[in-house]
Write an enzyme that holds these catalytic residues in place. Structure first.
Site, PDB file in Angstrom:
ATOM      1  N   ARG A   1      -8.477  -0.396   5.335  1.00 28.82           N
ATOM      2  CA  ARG A   1      -7.736   0.675   4.634  1.00 28.82           C
ATOM      3  C   ARG A   1      -6.433   0.150   4.053  1.00 28.82           C
ATOM      4  NH1 ARG A   1      -5.936   4.768   8.366  1.00 28.82           N
ATOM      5  NH2 ARG A   1      -4.636   5.121   6.558  1.00 28.82           N
TER       6      ARG A   1
ATOM      7  N   LYS B   1      14.795  15.368  10.350  1.00 27.77           N
ATOM      8  CA  LYS B   1      14.621  13.976  10.803  1.00 27.77           C
ATOM      9  C   LYS B   1      14.072  13.208   9.615  1.00 27.77           C
ATOM     10  CE  LYS B   1      13.074  12.918  15.155  1.00 27.77           C
ATOM     11  NZ  LYS B   1      12.088  13.044  16.232  1.00 27.77           N
ATOM     12  N   VAL B   2      14.216  11.899   9.674  1.00 28.12           N
ATOM     13  CA  VAL B   2      13.766  11.094   8.534  1.00 28.12           C
ATOM     14  C   VAL B   2      12.235  11.131   8.419  1.00 28.12           C
ATOM     15  CG1 VAL B   2      13.644   8.750   7.613  1.00 28.12           C
ATOM     16  CG2 VAL B   2      15.777   9.584   8.632  1.00 28.12           C
TER      17      VAL B   2
ATOM     18  N   ASP C   1       5.282   0.525  11.949  1.00 32.82           N
ATOM     19  CA  ASP C   1       4.037  -0.131  11.519  1.00 32.82           C
ATOM     20  C   ASP C   1       3.976  -1.590  11.971  1.00 32.82           C
ATOM     21  OD1 ASP C   1       3.314   2.173  10.289  1.00 32.82           O
ATOM     22  OD2 ASP C   1       3.785   1.520   8.264  1.00 32.82           O
TER      23      ASP C   1
ATOM     24  N   CYS D   1      -3.880  12.800  13.462  1.00 31.59           N
ATOM     25  CA  CYS D   1      -4.542  11.539  13.120  1.00 31.59           C
ATOM     26  C   CYS D   1      -4.411  10.639  14.338  1.00 31.59           C
ATOM     27  CB  CYS D   1      -3.927  10.904  11.886  1.00 31.59           C
ATOM     28  SG  CYS D   1      -2.407  10.048  12.212  1.00 31.59           S
TER      29      CYS D   1
ATOM     30  N   LYS E   1       0.838  -1.213   0.000  1.00 34.90           N
ATOM     31  CA  LYS E   1       0.000   0.000   0.000  1.00 34.90           C
ATOM     32  C   LYS E   1       0.871   1.260   0.000  1.00 34.90           C
ATOM     33  CE  LYS E   1      -1.460   1.639   4.078  1.00 34.90           C
ATOM     34  NZ  LYS E   1      -1.180   3.020   4.438  1.00 34.90           N
ATOM     35  N   ASN E   2       1.925   1.244   0.844  1.00 37.00           N
ATOM     36  CA  ASN E   2       2.724   2.461   0.989  1.00 37.00           C
ATOM     37  C   ASN E   2       3.701   2.694  -0.171  1.00 37.00           C
ATOM     38  OD1 ASN E   2       1.312   3.090   3.249  1.00 37.00           O
ATOM     39  ND2 ASN E   2       2.887   2.433   4.716  1.00 37.00           N
TER      40      ASN E   2
ATOM     41  N   ARG F   1       0.678  14.842  12.926  1.00 36.79           N
ATOM     42  CA  ARG F   1       1.436  14.460  11.726  1.00 36.79           C
ATOM     43  C   ARG F   1       1.586  15.691  10.858  1.00 36.79           C
ATOM     44  NH1 ARG F   1      -0.594   8.710   9.561  1.00 36.79           N
ATOM     45  NH2 ARG F   1       1.316   8.708   8.366  1.00 36.79           N
TER      46      ARG F   1
ATOM     47  N   ILE G   1       8.940   6.841  16.575  1.00 41.00           N
ATOM     48  CA  ILE G   1       8.445   7.571  15.394  1.00 41.00           C
ATOM     49  C   ILE G   1       7.178   8.384  15.674  1.00 41.00           C
ATOM     50  CG2 ILE G   1       7.740   7.378  12.952  1.00 41.00           C
ATOM     51  CD1 ILE G   1      10.570   6.412  13.291  1.00 41.00           C
TER      52      ILE G   1
ATOM     53  N   ARG H   1      -4.208  10.414   4.923  1.00 47.15           N
ATOM     54  CA  ARG H   1      -3.140  11.391   5.009  1.00 47.15           C
ATOM     55  C   ARG H   1      -2.236  11.390   3.780  1.00 47.15           C
ATOM     56  NH1 ARG H   1       0.671  14.395   7.943  1.00 47.15           N
ATOM     57  NH2 ARG H   1       2.608  13.821   6.940  1.00 47.15           N
TER      58      ARG H   1
ATOM     59  N   VAL I   1       9.141   9.702   5.677  1.00 42.68           N
ATOM     60  CA  VAL I   1       8.921   8.838   4.515  1.00 42.68           C
ATOM     61  C   VAL I   1       8.194   9.602   3.400  1.00 42.68           C
ATOM     62  CG1 VAL I   1       7.827   6.702   3.713  1.00 42.68           C
ATOM     63  CG2 VAL I   1       8.956   6.761   5.933  1.00 42.68           C
TER      64      VAL I   1
HETATM   65  N1  EPU Z   1       7.000  14.608  10.789  1.00 39.64           N
HETATM   66  C1  EPU Z   1       7.032  15.956  11.099  1.00 39.64           C
HETATM   67  N2  EPU Z   1       7.033  16.841  10.064  1.00 39.64           N
HETATM   68  C2  EPU Z   1       6.946  16.458   8.772  1.00 39.64           C
HETATM   69  C3  EPU Z   1       6.907  15.081   8.468  1.00 39.64           C
HETATM   70  C4  EPU Z   1       6.950  14.166   9.502  1.00 39.64           C
HETATM   71  O1  EPU Z   1       7.106  16.348  12.248  1.00 39.64           O
HETATM   72  O2  EPU Z   1       6.928  17.333   7.882  1.00 39.64           O
HETATM   73  C5  EPU Z   1       7.059  13.614  11.893  1.00 39.64           C
HETATM   74  C6  EPU Z   1       5.732  12.832  12.024  1.00 39.64           C
HETATM   75  O3  EPU Z   1       4.769  13.544  12.786  1.00 39.64           O
HETATM   76  C7  EPU Z   1       6.200  11.534  12.648  1.00 39.64           C
HETATM   77  C8  EPU Z   1       7.600  11.337  12.048  1.00 39.64           C
HETATM   78  O4  EPU Z   1       8.007  12.619  11.579  1.00 39.64           O
HETATM   79  O5  EPU Z   1       6.301  11.692  14.034  1.00 39.64           O
HETATM   80  C9  EPU Z   1       7.700  10.350  10.906  1.00 39.64           C
HETATM   81  O6  EPU Z   1       6.670  10.562   9.973  1.00 39.64           O
HETATM   82  P1  EPU Z   1       6.801  10.179   8.456  1.00 39.64           P
HETATM   83  O7  EPU Z   1       6.678  11.441   7.666  1.00 39.64           O
HETATM   84  O8  EPU Z   1       7.950   9.314   8.182  1.00 39.64           O
HETATM   85  O9  EPU Z   1       5.455   9.328   8.262  1.00 39.64           O
HETATM   86  P2  EPU Z   1       4.552   9.353   7.001  1.00 39.64           P
HETATM   87  O10 EPU Z   1       5.393   9.507   5.816  1.00 39.64           O
HETATM   88  O11 EPU Z   1       3.427  10.292   7.191  1.00 39.64           O
HETATM   89  C10 EPU Z   1       4.631   6.826   6.396  1.00 39.64           C
HETATM   90  C11 EPU Z   1       3.667   5.692   6.232  1.00 39.64           C
HETATM   91  C12 EPU Z   1       3.154   5.299   7.611  1.00 39.64           C
HETATM   92  C13 EPU Z   1       4.337   4.894   8.456  1.00 39.64           C
HETATM   93  C14 EPU Z   1       5.359   6.043   8.526  1.00 39.64           C
HETATM   94  C15 EPU Z   1       6.626   5.702   9.275  1.00 39.64           C
HETATM   95  C16 EPU Z   1       2.726   6.072   4.035  1.00 39.64           C
HETATM   96  C17 EPU Z   1       1.563   6.462   3.211  1.00 39.64           C
HETATM   97  N3  EPU Z   1       2.568   6.135   5.369  1.00 39.64           N
HETATM   98  O12 EPU Z   1       3.915   7.892   6.997  1.00 39.64           O
HETATM   99  O13 EPU Z   1       2.300   4.186   7.412  1.00 39.64           O
HETATM  100  O14 EPU Z   1       3.912   4.596   9.753  1.00 39.64           O
HETATM  101  O15 EPU Z   1       5.736   6.425   7.187  1.00 39.64           O
HETATM  102  O16 EPU Z   1       7.266   4.644   8.676  1.00 39.64           O
HETATM  103  O17 EPU Z   1       3.760   5.700   3.508  1.00 39.64           O
HETATM  104  C18 EPU Z   1       0.476   2.754   7.844  1.00 39.64           C
HETATM  105  O18 EPU Z   1       0.661   2.232   6.734  1.00 39.64           O
HETATM  106  O19 EPU Z   1      -0.275   2.275   8.715  1.00 39.64           O
HETATM  107  C19 EPU Z   1       1.180   4.000   8.169  1.00 39.64           C
HETATM  108  C20 EPU Z   1       0.767   4.813   9.134  1.00 39.64           C
END
Ligand code: EPU
Length: 422
Positions: free
Chosen positions: A402, A166-167, A310, A121, A23-24, A126, A332, A95, A169
């Protein structure tokens, strides 16, 4: 609203699970279709709810999207100029809608792109601040207006340098997509190297983009004029694969997951081995077999290649049944232990303090009526119910749908006593 009824305990479950596409990976790839003027084809599609929501979003922007569930394929055609507004209704339910920011900005850099901010969320706050500072490094400014962020760059996008604090995704994927057509080259440091991000990079490079690794977490993107063709097979879903391996683990059974690259689960598999399960792999499948003595473990989540956040709610459920004291540190998200109170209602002993969970493993869990509040929490509660003595109900399983394709069917196929009710 759909509920699952699971009769436990299911013991020594055996079977083969064919893992769906990730999915991701699928969601950013679908967003990347915005970069193409020609047809894009994706194969190995997981037809889960979020993928349908992304389809609705692309259609609302003006794309034509066709699904063939039997062939697990989708085609996307962008004949018209896109609309440049991403509505709140779609970003608030999924999201990953924010992933359209980068490609829209790449295609229409001098126009005003209006994207609804997602807010919080179930997992906690986020933010998208790092996505926006990444776009700023290319020369795109933004301002907030009535819950929407407006992004545009007066002079067009130009290569520069940017380091993520910070990293992130989706932040990484968004900035990569925004940079594909820039003037010059952009260096991006501290990027996410999750397999799904690499899947996006591979697809873009195969389609004519110029993205090169210049370090473990650093890339250099040279702007190209256009992307030429687009066809790609999506990688297997490592989170889905780990979920079914955990069914094998919690029942002390024997499960084979197919269509999955074991290197995408290196940390997770080493933890299962450390607990005492037997793991065998080849380049496309993973087999788990029950272990004789199972020991508690400590884990800490982190960006890939560390243990995935996850997958944490899944290992949490396993730990509740392994006698002794285990510990999890979540690094995370601020609110990722939502499965804990539900598992505790089944007799688990999980104590949460800030971002840490202490788990005292029990010999038995007991059935309970539970409510799911997020995608991975759903599977964690399912694991508890599979192990518990008696019949459990799980409400709000739409959260699970989802991201898990044919959830009930795949569980039934390996012998789990599950039925769904409205
Ligand atoms: N963050 C910030 N600012 C930003 C971006 C991120 O503060 O501009 C923080 C977030 O709040 C969080 C951390 O950085 O605390 C990491 O967030 P990240 O951006 O890596 O998460 P994401 O890209 O929104 C994706 C996956 C998630 C998965 C996370 C971590 C997708 C569509 N979603 O989310 O997947 O948990 O990376 O690996 O790729 C799921 O599939 O259930 C899911 C939630």
């Amino acid at each position: 609203m759909k509920k699952f009824l699971i009769k436990g305990p299911n013991k020594a479950v055996k079977g083969v699970v064919n893992i769906s596409g990730a999915k991701n990976s699928c969601l950013p790839l679908m967003a990347a279709s915005i970069l193409f003027k020609k047809k894009v084809t994706f194969k190995n599609i997981p037809f889960v709810k979020d993928v349908h929501t992304m389809k609705d979003l692309l259609i609302s922007l003006g794309a034509k999207v066709e699904f063939s569930e039997t062939k697990k394929m989708m085609t996307i055609i962008n004949k018209k100029k896109h609309k440049l507004i991403v509505p709140y209704k779609l970003v608030s339910t999924m999201r990953a809608g924010v992933l359209t920011m980068g490609p829209l900005l790449a295609r229409y850099p001098k126009q005003k792109i209006k994207v609804a901010l997602g807010g919080g969320c179930a997992l906690g706050v986020r933010d998208t601040n790092w996505h926006l500072s990444g776009f700023k490094s290319l020369g795109a400014n933004n301002n907030l207006e009535k819950g929407y962020v407006n992004i545009s760059s007066k002079k067009g996008l130009k290569g520069n340098k940017f380091k993520f604090p910070k990293v992130t995704v989706t932040g990484t994927s968004n900035l990569i997509m925004a940079s594909v057509f820039i003037k010059g080259s952009h260096i991006i440091k501290n990027i996410a190297i999750e397999p799904e991000v690499l899947d996006l990079i591979n697809f873009l490079n195969q389609s004519g983009a110029d993205i090169k690794f210049i370090g473990k977490r650093s890339i250099k993107i040279k702007g190209v004029k256009e992307l030429i063709s687009g066809s790609h097979t999506i990688i297997g879903d490592r989170i889905e694969a780990f979920s079914y391996l955990c069914v094998g683990a919690i029942t002390n059974g024997n499960i084979i997951t197919n269509n999955i690259n074991p290197s995408h689960l290196r940390s997770e598999l080493s933890i299962l081995k450390k607990i005492g399960y037997k793991i065998e792999t080849d380049n496309k499948s993973i087999k788990i077999t029950s272990g004789k003595t199972l020991k508690p473990v400590n884990i800490k989540t982190g960006p890939f290649p560390n243990f995935a956040t996850d997958n944490m709610p899944l290992i949490l459920a396993i730990m509740t049944t392994i006698v002794g004291k285990s510990q999890i540190e979540e690094t995370i998200f601020s609110n990722r232990f939502m499965a804990a109170p539900e598992l505790n209602r089944m007799g688990a002993k999980i104590n949460i303090k800030k971002n840490k969970a202490i788990i005292i493993g029990q010999k038995k869990l007991y059935s309970a009526d539970c409510i799911s509040s997020d995608l991975r929490t759903t599977f964690s509660i399912i694991l508890g119910a599979i192990a518990a003595n008696g019949s459990s109900t799980i409400s709000r399983v739409y959260h699970g749908l989802r991201g898990y394709y044919n959830l009930e069917g795949k569980l039934k196929k390996i012998g789990i006593k599950i039925i769904s009710k409205n």
